[in-house]
Design an enzyme around this catalytic site. Structure first.
Site, PDB file in Angstrom:
ATOM      1  N   CYS A  68      41.893  23.419  56.356  1.00 25.03           N
ATOM      2  CA  CYS A  68      40.593  23.501  55.691  1.00 25.03           C
ATOM      3  C   CYS A  68      40.657  22.920  54.272  1.00 25.03           C
ATOM      4  O   CYS A  68      40.606  21.711  54.113  1.00 25.03           O
ATOM      5  CB  CYS A  68      40.090  24.942  55.732  1.00 25.03           C
ATOM      6  SG  CYS A  68      38.306  25.024  55.528  1.00 25.03           S
ATOM      7  N   GLY A 103      43.188  22.613  52.580  1.00 28.89           N
ATOM      8  CA  GLY A 103      44.391  21.778  52.652  1.00 28.89           C
ATOM      9  C   GLY A 103      44.088  20.400  53.215  1.00 28.89           C
ATOM     10  O   GLY A 103      44.782  19.419  52.904  1.00 28.89           O
ATOM     11  N   HIS A 150      40.189  25.974  61.114  1.00 28.18           N
ATOM     12  CA  HIS A 150      41.370  26.819  60.912  1.00 28.18           C
ATOM     13  C   HIS A 150      42.094  27.011  62.244  1.00 28.18           C
ATOM     14  O   HIS A 150      41.759  27.941  62.988  1.00 28.18           O
ATOM     15  CB  HIS A 150      40.945  28.192  60.378  1.00 28.18           C
ATOM     16  CG  HIS A 150      40.466  28.163  58.967  1.00 28.18           C
ATOM     17  ND1 HIS A 150      41.302  28.369  57.898  1.00 28.18           N
ATOM     18  CD2 HIS A 150      39.236  27.933  58.457  1.00 28.18           C
ATOM     19  CE1 HIS A 150      40.601  28.281  56.772  1.00 28.18           C
ATOM     20  NE2 HIS A 150      39.342  28.013  57.083  1.00 28.18           N
ATOM     21  N   GLU A 161      44.820  28.264  62.837  1.00 26.54           N
ATOM     22  CA  GLU A 161      45.611  29.507  62.897  1.00 26.54           C
ATOM     23  C   GLU A 161      44.886  30.640  63.629  1.00 26.54           C
ATOM     24  O   GLU A 161      45.520  31.563  64.131  1.00 26.54           O
ATOM     25  CB  GLU A 161      46.017  29.957  61.482  1.00 26.54           C
ATOM     26  CG  GLU A 161      44.881  30.408  60.553  1.00 26.54           C
ATOM     27  CD  GLU A 161      44.282  29.282  59.726  1.00 26.54           C
ATOM     28  OE1 GLU A 161      44.360  28.109  60.151  1.00 26.54           O
ATOM     29  OE2 GLU A 161      43.720  29.571  58.643  1.00 26.54           O
TER      30      GLU A 161
HETATM   31  N1  GLN Z   1      36.557  25.773  49.741  1.00 27.22           N
HETATM   32  C1  GLN Z   1      36.453  24.884  50.839  1.00 27.22           C
HETATM   33  C2  GLN Z   1      35.060  24.893  51.454  1.00 27.22           C
HETATM   34  O1  GLN Z   1      34.304  25.779  51.251  1.00 27.22           O
HETATM   35  C3  GLN Z   1      37.484  25.198  51.886  1.00 27.22           C
HETATM   36  C4  GLN Z   1      37.282  26.512  52.568  1.00 27.22           C
HETATM   37  C5  GLN Z   1      38.495  27.017  53.288  1.00 27.22           C
HETATM   38  O2  GLN Z   1      39.603  26.554  53.048  1.00 27.22           O
HETATM   39  N2  GLN Z   1      38.327  27.991  54.153  1.00 27.22           N
HETATM   40  O3  GLN Z   1      34.710  23.994  52.191  1.00 27.22           O
END
Ligand code: GLN
Length: 548
Positions: free
Chosen positions: A389, A391, A520, A522
């Protein structure tokens, strides 16, 4: 059709002793006897869901397929039982009150005085029964958060008491207790357990099974003592010593004859074949793996202890374990505070010691430049990298800055006026933020994703249509896609209409494994089915280590 059975799991003595794992393990042993099991979590706090809470406050926010933001225990249930839970399986004090208050505002109580008992308790009972029906479950296990005696969870204990009163043969209470072993005394003490049971008794509840968590296995003498003073049979006192791996717990329960006891109490037949083979095989791999790999998880960890971190990133940690052990490797996970690399640039070289680098999801600006330096380091030194995400978004920013040459590339989350917002707010999110509506408004839950063939992503999943869970407000800005692609970045996963970039990766001739996903991965990993992206990362690491 046989009547649905309900098991309530309550905590005694103290929290943090693994009620979620114990509950999941009870589910696992009943499931392995051929029954359809579902598990629910009740969180006693007033938040409507877990989405607005800081993970360092209450642990990871686990996102269900439906998009509901829940407690990390829901992740344990899904991982242990290999099931997907619907939103019906989660409730908080806030969500129950919200339903009842909305109904009251709509005059649905027809002028009655609306009260905690019976209206709120009835709503709790209805929700539990509905979850049982929705999941077509033979057995519904309900974990009540908190510890006996907490003011917050009395309402739920009361609802459970009423269920037992109305249907005594089909409702069972299990208490998870803690038996301290003070070194100076040299003896296991059962008094706190006795007192916890007394507290429960005062609420009209008598546990029929007591799981005794402790440092070491409890002996027969202690079992008899607990049995006598807490009004249970000695065979219904189950020993639950500390274990090396949480995945040992169902096997230990099985060894202690727990399944036999619990099935008997529920009036269920014990005849079905127990199928633990696959689980057993995984647990053996956990114990037999010899080769270590070192993984750096880089994030903003200022002022947080290891304990807090392992709660905040539990699904990431477990996904790493599933993939590693299934590849016969022991993962060593180090938490690296990215701010370190902001204070002292050269320190980033420490990452050369790692076999892989992971940047998990996150929000806000702290440590961001440090994270970006570690992504540069991973790219330039060909260290396998997985971005989850945030990352992934930061990996795209790093690429835009240092490969494409857009020095001012940034995310609108941190620099709304940046010249090159390669990561920008999703169109739908703009109104939410303008109006300050934060609860449950991110892009949440499972969405389909189409994979480009001959990419790392397609190889990992072995198919080109997948579905994974999301939790974000920002996305790759489509205006930059052509330039990014021209510079070498591959968007190997997109939404089916091609509009939203779901996976970014580098070509394997540039880097052995540099990949980030907007979703995600995970959240869908389990011991028996490691998530393909984690699995591919670990397989690459294994290959690189072998060739060295
Ligand atoms: N802050 C980022 C967003 O809102 C990533 C969110 C996250 O890593 N869950 O898109």
């Amino acid at each position: 059709m046989a009547k649905t059975k309900y098991i309530f799991v309550l905590g005694g003595v103290m929290s943090g002793i693994g009620k979620g794992v114990a509950t999941s393990s009870i589910g696992k042993i009943i499931q392995s006897h051929g029954y359809k099991v579902t598990v629910m979590k009740i969180d006693p706090y007033v938040n409507v869901d877990a989405g607005t809470m800081n993970p360092t406050e209450h642990g990871e926010v686990f996102v269900l397929e439906s998009g509901l933001e829940t407690d990390q225990d829901m992740g344990n249930y899904e991982r242990f039982l290999n099931i997907t839970l619907p939103p019906d399986n989660y409730m908080t004090t806030g969500s129950v009150y919200q339903t009842v208050i909305n109904r009251e505002r709509n005059l649905e109580y027809k002028g009655k005085c609306v009260q905690i008992i019976p209206h709120i308790t009835n709503e709790v009972i209805n929700k539990i029964k509905k979850a049982g029906q929705k999941n077509k479950a033979d057995v519904v296990i309900v974990e009540i958060g908190g510890t006996t005696g907490d003011y917050e969870n009395q309402l739920f204990t009361e609802a459970a008491r009423q269920m037992k009163l109305r249907d005594p043969d089909n409702v069972l209470f299990v208490m998870l207790s803690y038996i301290p072993y003070p070194q100076k005394i040299g003896e296991m003490k059962t008094k706190p357990t006795q007192q916890a049971v007394r507290l429960l008794n005062a609420a009209g509840v008598q546990p029929e099974i007591i799981i005794a968590r402790s440092e070491r296995k409890i002996d027969d003498k202690r079992k008899e003592k607990i049995a006598l003073f807490c009004n249970v049979e000695p065979e219904a006192v189950i020993s639950a010593p500390d274990v090396e791996s949480i995945y040992d717990v169902p096997l230990n329960f099985e060894k202690d004859g727990f399944a036999k006891v619990i099935l008997k109490k529920l009036g269920l037949k014990n005849g079905e074949k127990t199928d633990f083979r696959q689980w057993d095989k995984f647990v053996q791999k956990v114990h037999q793996a010899k080769d270590k790999i070192k993984l750096a998880v880089v994030g903003k960890y200022f002022n947080t202890g290891d304990c807090v971190l392992s709660d905040s990133y539990i699904s990431v940690i477990e996904a790493i374990k599933h993939a590693s052990y299934n590849n016969d490797l022991i993962p060593q996970i180090d938490w690296i505070d990215a701010e370190l690399f902001e204070k002292e640039k050269k320190k980033v070289k420490m990452l050369a010691d790692y076999d892989g680098i992971i940047v998990p999801g996150g929000f806000g600006s702290r440590g961001i430049e440090g994270i970006i330096s570690s992504i540069t380091f991973a790219r330039e030194n060909k260290i396998p990298y997985l971005g989850l995400c945030y990352g992934m978004q930061l990996m795209v920013i790093e690429f835009a800055r240092n490969v494409l040459g857009l020095k001012n590339a940034h995310t609108a989350e941190i620099k709304p006026r940046a010249r090159d917002k390669v990561i920008d707010l999703m169109e739908k999110q703009k109104a939410h933020l303008r109006q300050g509506i934060y609860g449950a408004t991110m892009r949440l839950g499972a969405y389909p994703c189409r994979l480009k063939s001959k990419t790392i992503a397609a190889k990992a999943y072995g198919k080109n249509k997948i579905s994974e869970r999301h939790r974000h407000r920002y996305e790759v800005n489509n205006q930059y896609i052509k330039q990014l692609e021209k510079a070498g970045l591959i968007f190997s996963g997109t939404s089916p209409d091609g509009q939203l970039m779901e996976i970014a990766e580098l070509p394997t001739k540039m880097h052995p494994f540099m990949l980030g996903s907007q979703f995600h991965p995970e959240f869908t990993s389990s011991p028996l089915k490691p998530n393909p992206l984690f699995n591919e990362l670990i397989k690459t690491i294994k290959r690189i280590k072998k060739s060295k």
